[in-house]
Design a protein around this motif. Structure first.
Motif, PDB file in Angstrom:
ATOM      1  N   PRO A  82       0.837  -1.204   0.000  1.00 45.31           N
ATOM      2  CA  PRO A  82       0.000   0.000   0.000  1.00 45.31           C
ATOM      3  C   PRO A  82       0.872   1.255   0.000  1.00 45.31           C
TER       4      PRO A  82
ATOM      5  N   PRO B 167       0.304   4.766   1.418  1.00 43.43           N
ATOM      6  CA  PRO B 167      -0.630   5.585   2.198  1.00 43.43           C
ATOM      7  C   PRO B 167      -0.655   7.042   1.770  1.00 43.43           C
TER       8      PRO B 167
ATOM      9  N   GLY C  48      -2.890   6.673  -1.508  1.00 34.76           N
ATOM     10  CA  GLY C  48      -4.085   5.847  -1.373  1.00 34.76           C
ATOM     11  C   GLY C  48      -4.120   4.721  -2.380  1.00 34.76           C
TER      12      GLY C  48
END
Length: 641
Positions: free
Chosen positions: A590, A592, A595
């Motif tokens: 991921p 962050p 997104g």
């Protein structure tokens, strides 16, 4: 004896004077004689009767002869006069006869002419009557048609059937030798802009010939009734700045191209440039908030082939004069080159994005090796995936950073651009593609840090085919360049089959010039936000990164498909390489900050002299979640860290 001598004198002669008397007595007797008185007549001597008769006869004969001679002469004179009178009379009769004949001939000729005239008049009347009956029998001929695209197609077809005639430059040396900065100083005066008083929001400006723009193009205006009028060149409408130009040398020179002006950003700036057509078949367009960047072309021939590229050129333009309420400009162009001609129609609609609808009929004169349709031209010097060769405060420098393709099967493909060390050509086979384009996805100023060139404002250009284009390929050409002044990126559609010589190839497509790249990506699939390349990305036990000979590639994906996923969703990457590469790491994590997700690939290269092809897309194990990332690691790629 004296008397005898006198008697023998020829008749008609005057009698001789009496001889003097003999000397002596006769003379004395003469002296003694008494002279007669003056008033008494002298007594005539006695005459010989025979001699008198003879003399009289002679005299009578002489008179008779004279009379006969006079009579003969008078008769001859009368005869001559009679003959002369007869001759004159004959001549007069002959002249009269000739005159009568001439008058008769003239009368006959006049009669013949009169008859011929009457006959011709009768035939003419009969012909007119027949024509009138025929015209009455046939429907009325249509009035002359206003100018349309069909006329341009007709000219392109006729031109293809003729031998190619290269344009001849008429540019004076002082203008041909200009550098770019000097050429920019030669401008059309604002108070001479076409349509400035026509009540339309559009303006039309013209480019002067100069530098390598050294052949004239004909620019015509089409009014609202379809009538065509060529726009004349007038050197007095241009400002030459500090350049000294002899007016006689530029008289009737002709234009190099034109530009359309429109209040793109605000009504307070009515002379913002909207589009520019200048050089060969190149043109550029912008929308609101954009700055000029990549270009489009009418046609590309044999790009990147060993035979050398041929550059078709627009030779004529027809531009419809817009009305006060017009929200678009319609223009037509005639293209010409040694092996092809073409007719083009452009409908330009300025909005937030500027839309250009293109229709073309292309005729080949001869065989071509590579025919590029809807060609796009851009610049890529360096970017996030390829750092600069020398230190530069600008992190990236490019007009476009990737090629996007939307295939008929729904697949989206993204190809980051390179500035290779050697010419590179990539082909992506497709059938009836839905679209392709050169995009500028990096939109943050911090990606460029250039206050002058503002690369973050340069538009993306998307090509959307109208109708089915059949089988072919989207081809990408990447050309080595040492600086940003060269357009080294080309993309176009290459049809699998080419038309026969003289048979038209019909094509239509829509162009969207935009800053809103997510708008073009009309799918929930995630897209590639950036690609970065690195070396020495293997951490040791001491946490120091060291190189193991592999090349590291970092790819960030963002988009709707990666949002609001269940916490236990496992996302992986389907990644592959060609035979010259070996993937030694494939991880997804991921991100962050965005997104989205970050893909890390490390690749070993078997032969550095050859490129390596890589493909990857994100998946949840069942369906794709992203577009396909397709990347070529260039041959002899420089190290990046």
């Amino acid at each position: 004896m004296n008397c005898a001598a006198a008697a023998e004198t020829p008749a008609g002669s005057a009698p001789p004077a009496q001889a003097p008397a003999a000397a002596g007595g006769d003379n004395a007797a003469a002296k003694e004689a008494t002279p007669p008185a003056k008033d008494a007549p002298a007594k005539a001597p006695a005459k010989d009767p025979a001699a008198a008769k003879e003399a009289a006869a002679k005299e009578a004969a002489a008179k008779e002869a004279a009379a006969k001679s006079a009579a003969a002469k008078e008769a001859a004179a009368k005869d001559a006069a009679a003959k002369d009178a007869a001759a004159k009379e004959a001549a007069a009769k002959d002249a009269a006869a000739k005159d009568a004949a001439a008058k008769d001939a003239a009368a006959k000729d006049a009669a013949a002419k009169d008859a011929a005239a009457k006959d011709a008049a009768a035939k003419d009347a009969a012909a007119k009557d027949a024509a009138a009956k025929e015209a009455a029998a046939k429907p009325a001929a249509p009035p002359p048609q206003p100018f349309s695209f069909a006329e341009v197609v007709k000219q392109a077809r006729e031109l293809a059937g003729q031998g190619y005639r290269p344009p001849v430059s008429n540019l004076p040396d002082e203008l041909q030798e200009l550098k770019y900065a000097g050429y920019q100083n030669v401008r059309l005066r604002d108070d001479r802009l076409h349509w400035r008083d026509a009540g339309t929001p559009f303006r039309l400006g013209f480019y002067h010939q100069g530098m390598h723009f050294n052949t004239p193009v004909r620019i015509n205006e089409v009014d609202d009734k379809g009538n065509v009028q060529e726009v004349p060149f007038n050197s007095e409408e241009f400002d030459y700045g500090q350049l000294a130009v002899n007016p006689d040398l530029v008289k009737g020179l002709g234009f190099a191209g034109f530009k359309l002006l429109y209040p793109v950003n605000t009504p307070l700036k009515p002379n913002d440039e909207l589009a520019s057509f200048l050089g060969a078949s190149y043109f550029r367009v912008i929308g609101r908030g954009q700055a000029y960047g990549l270009s489009a072309r009418g046609l590309a021939i044999d790009t990147a082939l060993p035979s050398g590229e041929e550059f078709p050129a627009f030779r004529k333009f027809w531009i419809e004069r817009p009305t006060a309420s017009s929200d678009r400009v319609v223009l037509y162009a005639l293209l010409d080159s040694p092996r092809a001609t073409g007719a083009y129609r452009f409908i330009i609609r300025p909005q937030t994005d500027t839309i250009v609808d293109v229709k073309a009929s292309i005729f080949l004169r001869d065989k071509v090796g590579r025919l590029g349709l809807a060609p796009l031209t851009s610049m890529f010097l360096y970017g996030s995936n390829q750092p600069p060769a020398v230190p530069n405060y600008r992190p990236e420098m490019h007009d476009s950073d990737g090629l996007a393709i939307h295939n008929a099967n729904g697949e989206w493909l993204w190809r980051p651009l390179n500035n290779p060390r050697r010419l590179a050509v990539s082909a992506f086979s497709a059938e009836n593609p839905r679209g392709f384009g050169l995009l500028q996805r990096a939109r943050d100023f911090s990606r460029y840090e250039d206050l002058d060139d503002r690369y973050e404002k340069r538009p993306s250009l998307w090509i959307e085919p109208v109708g089915n284009w059949g089988k072919g390929s989207v081809q990408l050409v990447e050309i080595p360049t040492p600086d940003e002044t060269n357009d080294n990126i080309v993309a176009f559609w290459v049809p699998e089959k080419l038309p026969a010589i003289g048979t038209p190839l019909e094509i239509e497509y829509r162009m969207t010039w935009t800053l809103d790249d997510p708008r073009l990506h009309n799918t929930p699939l995630a897209w590639v936000e950036q690609t970065r390349r690195s070396r020495e990305e293997v951490k040791g036990p001491d946490l120091i990164r060291r190189g193991d000979g592999s090349h590291a590639l970092v790819v960030d994906f963002v988009g709707p498909a990666l949002q609001n996923l269940p916490a236990d969703t496992v996302i992986t990457a389907d990644a592959s390489t060609d035979g010259n590469g070996q993937i030694v790491e494939n991880t997804v994590r991921p991100n962050p900050v965005t997104g989205g997700r970050r893909l890390m690939l490390r690749v070993n290269i078997k032969d550095p002299a050859k490129p390596v092809e890589l493909r990857a897309n994100l998946t949840n194990g069942k369906v794709p979640l992203s577009e396909t990332w397709s990347y070529q690691l260039p041959a002899n790629a420089p190290d990046a860290k």
